[in-house]
Design a protein around this motif. Structure first.
Motif, PDB file in Angstrom:
ATOM      1  N   UNK A 139      72.788  32.306  51.464  1.00 57.90           N
ATOM      2  CA  UNK A 139      72.079  32.592  50.212  1.00 57.90           C
ATOM      3  C   UNK A 139      73.081  32.950  49.133  1.00 57.90           C
ATOM      4  N   UNK A 140      72.659  32.715  47.888  1.00 57.45           N
ATOM      5  CA  UNK A 140      73.526  33.058  46.752  1.00 57.45           C
ATOM      6  C   UNK A 140      72.793  34.057  45.867  1.00 57.45           C
ATOM      7  N   UNK A 141      73.471  35.086  45.461  1.00 60.24           N
ATOM      8  CA  UNK A 141      72.916  36.063  44.515  1.00 60.24           C
ATOM      9  C   UNK A 141      73.692  35.979  43.215  1.00 60.24           C
ATOM     10  N   UNK A 142      72.963  36.038  42.103  1.00 58.90           N
ATOM     11  CA  UNK A 142      73.635  35.917  40.802  1.00 58.90           C
ATOM     12  C   UNK A 142      73.181  37.034  39.864  1.00 58.90           C
ATOM     13  N   UNK A 143      74.118  37.593  39.153  1.00 60.38           N
ATOM     14  CA  UNK A 143      73.766  38.504  38.074  1.00 60.38           C
ATOM     15  C   UNK A 143      74.298  37.905  36.776  1.00 60.38           C
ATOM     16  N   UNK A 144      73.386  37.610  35.846  1.00 62.44           N
ATOM     17  CA  UNK A 144      73.823  37.019  34.583  1.00 62.44           C
ATOM     18  C   UNK A 144      74.280  38.099  33.634  1.00 62.44           C
ATOM     19  N   UNK A 145      75.437  37.914  33.053  1.00 61.08           N
ATOM     20  CA  UNK A 145      75.840  38.824  31.984  1.00 61.08           C
ATOM     21  C   UNK A 145      76.005  37.993  30.748  1.00 61.08           C
ATOM     22  N   UNK A 146      75.195  38.240  29.753  1.00 54.52           N
ATOM     23  CA  UNK A 146      75.283  37.419  28.563  1.00 54.52           C
ATOM     24  C   UNK A 146      76.483  37.856  27.729  1.00 54.52           C
ATOM     25  N   UNK A 147      76.575  39.161  27.505  1.00 54.12           N
ATOM     26  CA  UNK A 147      77.737  39.653  26.749  1.00 54.12           C
ATOM     27  C   UNK A 147      78.774  40.268  27.688  1.00 54.12           C
ATOM     28  N   UNK A 148      78.330  40.620  28.910  1.00 52.80           N
ATOM     29  CA  UNK A 148      79.277  41.247  29.833  1.00 52.80           C
ATOM     30  C   UNK A 148      79.714  40.233  30.888  1.00 52.80           C
TER      31      UNK A 148
END
Ligand code: ADP
Ligand code: MG
Length: 470
Positions: free
Chosen positions: A286-295
């Protein structure tokens, strides 16, 4: 008792200083214990003291500021603490007491937390929480900047404020003196000045409650020599069950930097770190992602199985200000490599637009991470860390993040610490936990299957035998 030599030296100093105040300076310094005095009198420009609670850090800083204010005319002095309230609580009252006790002329202004002296010296108290504190201090000059409890936060904003004060010391070749109890994380400006990267540019001091004159008076019970020893033993017994090596006790009352697993949100130990990756029975990725738009954006890859409670993290990656294209490339290369059965991401809020783009432009399927009850799931994950079910490949940046993420008093993780890989791991683990790990059972061996069949058969036969009786 004043020796002749001291008297002569004092007179010489008094002449140079323009008289009267010298005796007061001497009396102020004499009110400190030798350990406290060493910190105040040391000539190095960058000084850091790590002491436990009640060691007399704030008291020493008060004496320090008054001594400097009296020692030379027009001396600008700044006292900085985390908040205006904490600055006031720590030293305002003590400063006024000392001024009164030693009969020092001054003018105090509570509304601005300033004390002005007839010789033009000025002490100003500020809090790091004052809006625009950095800009307000820009361009000012100080001979002495005292920072109280700087190690107690994992707050990069406060660190930034300290950095911005460094130029303010340059003109007058001023001194920066910091005193704090050890923080919960071994990180930040204060920690690095005491024991980390910047250690060599600083002089380090440490003393404890037992070196505070206030606690040097005789104890009430004859089991102990001083009030300090008695006090420490009482605290240890009442609050820490007599455990002298309890991490919180060591940190708060002995002034030692210790990694306190109780405060960590993800309390991993060596049990959770692996050098080689085991193969699971019927493993899935499985893949987990955390999007950071500015970070930062972060990706974590884990594997698990319907037959095991183990969750193994084999890859973690993060990058600041990453474009959607770059992120898509990073995700797709991992999809190709691992063929994951789930790709979980924070699809709400700031992640919504990125999710849409990844789905539409790159046909990347994305499962929505459930973000409710974060604290509850962090605790569940912590339980799996304790049990050793969660394992992480050594060297991943994720582990580095985990050592720094700590709980605040309300149980929520403290803000201001990098947590993108940790969040990505949490999203993935939670999804896998709900779908697989929670009800995972080891696969049965052929013998076990055979045995189960025999048991079922026996139950059936005994039932039929019973029926035959009637
Ligand atoms: N040199 C000293 N002489 C008298 N009392 C002191 C001295 N140093 C500290 N104290 C007292 O000890 C207590 C703890 O001191 P404080 O400066 O608040 O400690 P900290 O800031 O390290 O927690 C206070 O009541 C303070 O007045
Ligand atoms: Mg204090």
């Amino acid at each position: 008792m004043t020796t002749l030599n001291q008297a002569l030296r004092n007179r010489e100093l008094a002449r140079r200083n323009g008289g009267g105040d010298l005796l007061k300076i001497a009396k102020l310094l004499a009110s400190l214990s030798p350990e406290q005095r060493r910190f105040v009198e040391h000539k190095h420009r960058f000084k850091v003291a790590v002491c436990p609670r009640r060691a007399g850090k704030s008291q020493s800083l008060c004496v320090y500021m008054l001594v400097e204010a009296l020692a030379a005319k027009s001396t600008p002095i700044l006292f900085l603490s985390l908040t205006r309230e904490s600055a006031k609580a720590a030293v305002w009252g003590t400063l006024l007491e000392l001024l009164d006790k030693f009969n020092i002329q001054h003018e105090s202004r509570p509304s601005t937390l300033q004390i002005r002296f007839p010789n033009g010296s000025l002490i100003t108290l500020v809090g790091g929480d004052v809006p625009g504190a950095r800009h307000k201090l820009r361009g000012r000059k100080f001979k002495l900047v005292c920072i109280d409890e700087a190690g107690f936060v994992s707050n990069s904003n406060f660190d930034q404020l300290i950095y911005s004060l460094l130029p303010a010391l340059a003109d007058l070749r001023g001194t920066l003196a910091m005193a704090s109890s050890p923080g919960e994380t071994m990180d930040g400006f204060f920690y690095h000045a005491y024991a980390g990267d910047m250690k060599d540019s600083w002089v380090q001091f440490d003393w404890d409650m037992l070196a505070n004159p206030y606690f040097m008076t005789p104890a009430t019970s004859d089991k102990y020599k001083t009030k300090g020893e008695e006090e420490l033993a009482t605290i240890c017994n009442l609050q820490f069950g007599g455990n002298w090596s309890h991490p919180t006790f060591l940190r708060e009352y002995r002034g030692k930097y210790v990694q306190d697993n109780e405060k960590l949100v993800y309390p991993f130990t060596s049990v959770n770190v692996i050098q080689t990756v085991p193969t699971l029975d019927d493993e899935q990725f499985g893949i987990g992602i955390d999007f950071g738009v500015t970070s930062e954006s972060a990706i974590v890859v884990g594997k698990f199985s319907q037959y095991s409670k183990d969750f193994i993290i084999i890859d973690s990656w993060s990058r600041a200000k990453c474009s959607v294209d770059e992120l898509a490339a990073e995700i797709m290369s991992r999809q190709e490599k691992y063929n994951p059965i789930m790709t979980v991401a924070d699809t709400g809020g700031l992640g919504a637009a990125t999710t849409q783009e990844l789905r539409r432009r790159y046909q990347i399927p994305i499962n929505a991470a459930d973000k409710r009850d974060k604290v509850f799931y962090q605790r569940t994950m912590a339980a799996d860390l304790y049990s050793g079910y969660i394992k992480v490949l050594e060297g991943l940046e994720l582990l580095n993040e985990w050592t720094k993420i700590v709980r605040g008093p309300d149980g929520e993780e403290l803000k201001g610490v990098k947590n993108h890989e940790a969040d990505a791991a949490l999203y993935l683990w939670r999804y896998a936990h709900t779908a697989y790990l929670k009800h995972a059972e080891p696969r049965l061996t052929d013998d076990q299957i055979m045995l189960n069949q025999l048991i079922q058969q026996a139950i059936q036969e005994s039932k039929e035998a019973e029926d035959d009786l009637y």
